[in-house]
Design an enzyme around this catalytic site. Structure first.
Site, PDB file in Angstrom:
ATOM      1  NE  ARG A  56      -3.090   0.205   3.140  1.00  9.44           N
ATOM      2  CZ  ARG A  56      -2.491   0.323   4.340  1.00  9.44           C
ATOM      3  NH1 ARG A  56      -1.833   1.417   4.646  1.00  9.44           N
ATOM      4  NH2 ARG A  56      -2.570  -0.641   5.220  1.00  9.44           N
ATOM      5  CE1 TYR A 108     -16.280  10.777 -16.888  1.00 12.41           C
ATOM      6  CE2 TYR A 108     -15.910  11.032 -14.544  1.00 12.41           C
ATOM      7  CZ  TYR A 108     -16.265  10.248 -15.625  1.00 12.41           C
ATOM      8  OH  TYR A 108     -16.597   8.943 -15.421  1.00 12.41           O
ATOM      9  CG  ASP A 180      -9.469  15.678 -15.836  1.00 11.95           C
ATOM     10  OD1 ASP A 180      -8.764  15.052 -16.658  1.00 11.95           O
ATOM     11  OD2 ASP A 180     -10.481  15.192 -15.297  1.00 11.95           O
ATOM     12  CE  LYS A 205     -12.270   7.461 -19.011  1.00 14.00           C
ATOM     13  NZ  LYS A 205     -12.642   8.761 -18.433  1.00 14.00           N
TER      14      LYS A 205
HETATM   15  C1  LIG Z   1     -13.163   9.260 -17.184  1.00 16.21           C
HETATM   16  C2  LIG Z   1     -12.770  10.578 -16.688  1.00 16.21           C
HETATM   17  C3  LIG Z   1     -12.554  10.811 -15.323  1.00 16.21           C
HETATM   18  C4  LIG Z   1     -12.788   9.728 -14.282  1.00 16.21           C
HETATM   19  O1  LIG Z   1     -11.859   8.700 -14.403  1.00 16.21           O
HETATM   20  P1  LIG Z   1     -12.164   7.169 -13.973  1.00 16.21           P
HETATM   21  O2  LIG Z   1     -10.885   6.479 -14.320  1.00 16.21           O
HETATM   22  O3  LIG Z   1     -13.345   6.715 -14.750  1.00 16.21           O
HETATM   23  O4  LIG Z   1     -12.429   7.190 -12.505  1.00 16.21           O
HETATM   24  C5  LIG Z   1     -12.148  12.071 -14.936  1.00 16.21           C
HETATM   25  N1  LIG Z   1     -11.972  13.067 -15.848  1.00 16.21           N
HETATM   26  C6  LIG Z   1     -12.176  12.878 -17.147  1.00 16.21           C
HETATM   27  C7  LIG Z   1     -11.978  14.015 -18.085  1.00 16.21           C
HETATM   28  C8  LIG Z   1     -12.580  11.639 -17.618  1.00 16.21           C
HETATM   29  O5  LIG Z   1     -12.798  11.475 -18.927  1.00 16.21           O
END
Ligand SMILES: *Cc1c(COP(=O)(O)O)cnc(C)c1O
Length: 389
Positions: A56, A108, A180, A205
Site C-alpha cells: 500500500r 467530466y 484534468d 483513457k
Molecule cells: C473518465 C474521466 C474521469 C474519471 O476517471 P475514472 O478512471 O473513470 O475514474 C475524470 N476526468 C475525465 C476528463 C474523464 O474522462
C-alpha cells in the site's frame, strides 16, 4: 535498483514514453517492467530492507509507472490511484474543511458528483464558472480559495480555457491550478509548461489506451505535493494495483503513435460531420469555426479525437446510435476502438436536466471518441447510421 537512469529531460516524448521508468529489470535483464505481485517484502533485521515494506505504501511496478508519467507531463513526481476519480479525490483530500475550490462549469460528470454529493459534507465549498471567460474566474475567487480545477477542452462541449492566463491569475490569488488533462494526454498538451501546479488524468483513457483497465494519476510540480499524496496513498489506500500499473506502462509505449493516428482520424471525422446535412453543429477545436481555434493551435500541439455533434433530438440520437456497427455505443473514451456515447443519459446524467441545460448539453448531443481503425470504415459506419435519422 535501476542501473542506468538516462537524463530523460533531454529526450523526445516518444523516447521518454518507452524508456522513462521502463529500464530493463536489473536482476534478469527483462526488457519489460515485471509485475511485482507482492503485498510485503522480507526484511534482514528490524528496520533493514531494500526500500519496500508493504505494497500500500510502495511497490516497484507502481514506482516505475509514477516515474514514467511524471516524465511525460514534465513534473517532479507523480502518484497513481485506483481510478481517475480516486486521483481527483486525493487532490481534494490535500485540502481541509473551510477551503474553497473554483471549478469549471463543464467538467467530466463524475467530478461535480464527487464535489457536490461527497466533499461538501466535509466542509469544502465550490463555485462553478465558465473558465473560458477569465473575468468570471477572477470574480469567483474568495479569501479561502485554494484550488482552481479546470478541464480543457471540456467534456463533451470541447470548450477551451487559456491555461497560461488562468495560472497567472490563480497564482496572484495564491491558489493552485489543477488541470484534468485526460482528453489531450501529455502528447498534445502539457499544462505544467503553461503554469499549472498539478495535472490529473484518468489513465483509463488515452494513457492506457486499450480500454482494459482503470487508473488515475496526479502529477506534481513540487516535492511537498508528492509527499502529501504519498501519505494519502498510505493513509487512505486508494492505490493502483501492480497489474494495472503494468497495463499502463505497456499502453504508454505506443502513446505517441496512437495520439498521432487519433488526431489524424479525428480531423477527418470532424470534417465529415461538419459537412453532413443532418448534423446541426460540430464541437471540435480543430475546426476553423470553433470559437477558440486560435487558442487551441497555441496551447495544444494537436486537436485529438474527441468530437461532439448535435443530431437535433433524443429520437435522432437514438436512431443513429442503434445503427452503429464499427463504432461501439459505450461510455468511456481514449481507447483504440471508436466509442460513441450519449452524454445526457450517460456521462452527464448526474447533472440533471436543468444542470445540463445550463451549460448547453442537449438531448440530441452525441459524443464520439474516434479510434485508430481505418478511418474510411469509421466514416462509412457514421454515414449509414446518420442516414437513419
Ligand atoms: C473518465 C474521466 C474521469 C474519471 O476517471 P475514472 O478512471 O473513470 O475514474 C475524470 N476526468 C475525465 C476528463 C474523464 O474522462
Amino acid at each position: 535498483m535501476i542501473a542506468k537512469q538516462p537524463d530523460s529531460k533531454k529526450q523526445g516524448f516518444a523516447t521518454r514514453a518507452i524508456h522513462a521508468g521502463q529500464e530493463p529489470e536489473p536482476a534478469t535483464g527483462a526488457v519489460n517492467v515485471p509485475i511485482y505481485a507482492s503485498s510485503t517484502y522480507v526484511q534482514e533485521e528490524i528496520g533493514k530492507h531494500k526500500g519496500y515494506e508493504y505494497s500500500r505504501v510502495s511497490n516497484p511496478t507502481r514506482d516505475r509507472l509514477e516515474t514514467n508519467l511524471a516524465a511525460l507531463e514534465g513534473g517532479v513526481a507523480s502518484k497513481v490511484f485506483a481510478s481517475g476519480m480516486a486521483a481527483i479525490n486525493a487532490v481534494a483530500s490535500m485540502l481541509k474543511a473551510g477551503d474553497h475550490i473554483v471549478a469549471g462549469h463543464n467538467l467530466y460528470g463524475g467530478t461535480p458528483r464527487l464535489f457536490n454529493q461527497v466533499l461538501v459534507n466535509f466542509g469544502l465549498t465550490f463555485t462553478y464558472v465558465d473558465t473560458s471567460d477569465l473575468s468570471k474566474v477572477e470574480n469567483a475567487f474568495q479569501k479561502n480559495t485554494r484550488l482552481v480545477f479546470v478541464e480543457t477542452p471540456t467534456n463533451p462541449l470541447m470548450e477551451l480555457c487559456d491555461l497560461r492566463a488562468i495560472s497567472e491569475l490563480s497564482h496572484r490569488h495564491r491558489a493552485e491550478v489543477v488541470v484534468d488533462n485526460t482528453f489531450m494526454s501529455p502528447y498534445f498538451q502539457r499544462p505544467i509548461e503553461l503554469g499549472a501546479d498539478l495535472v490529473v488524468h484518468s489513465t483509463t483513457k488515452f494513457l492506457n489506451g486499450h480500454s482494459d483497465g482503470l487508473g488515475g494519476v496526479v502529477v506534481c510540480t513540487k516535492p511537498e505535493q508528492a509527499e502529501k499524496l504519498a501519505f494519502l496513498q498510505k493513509a487512505a489506500g486508494a492505490i493502483l494495483s501492480p497489474f494495472e500499473c503494468w497495463l499502463i506502462l505497456r499502453g504508454v509505449k505506443t502513446l505517441a503513435v496512437r495520439m498521432l493516428q487519433h488526431d489524424c482520424n479525428g480531423r477527418r471525422v470532424a470534417d465529415y460531420l461538419s459537412k453532413h446535412k443532418k448534423v446541426r453543429k460540430v464541437f471540435y477545436p480543430g475546426l476553423p469555426d470553433h470559437p477558440q481555434h486560435e487558442l487551441a493551435k497555441r496551447q495544444m500541439s494537436g486537436f485529438g479525437s474527441m468530437i461532439a455533434f448535435e443530431t437535433g433530438s433524443l429520437a435522432n440520437a437514438n436512431k443513429m446510435l442503434r445503427k452503429v456497427r464499427v463504432c461501439s455505443l459505450a461510455e468511456s473514451l481514449g481507447g483504440v476502438e471508436t466509442l460513441i456515447s450519449h452524454p445526457a443519459t450517460m456521462t452527464h446524467a448526474a447533472l440533471g436536466e436543468a444542470g445540463r441545460r445550463k451549460i448547453g448539453i442537449t438531448d440530441g448531443l452525441v459524443r464520439i471518441s474516434v479510434g485508430i481503425e481505418d478511418v474510411d470504415d469509421i466514416l462509412a459506419d457514421l454515414d449509414q447510421a446518420l442516414a437513419a435519422t
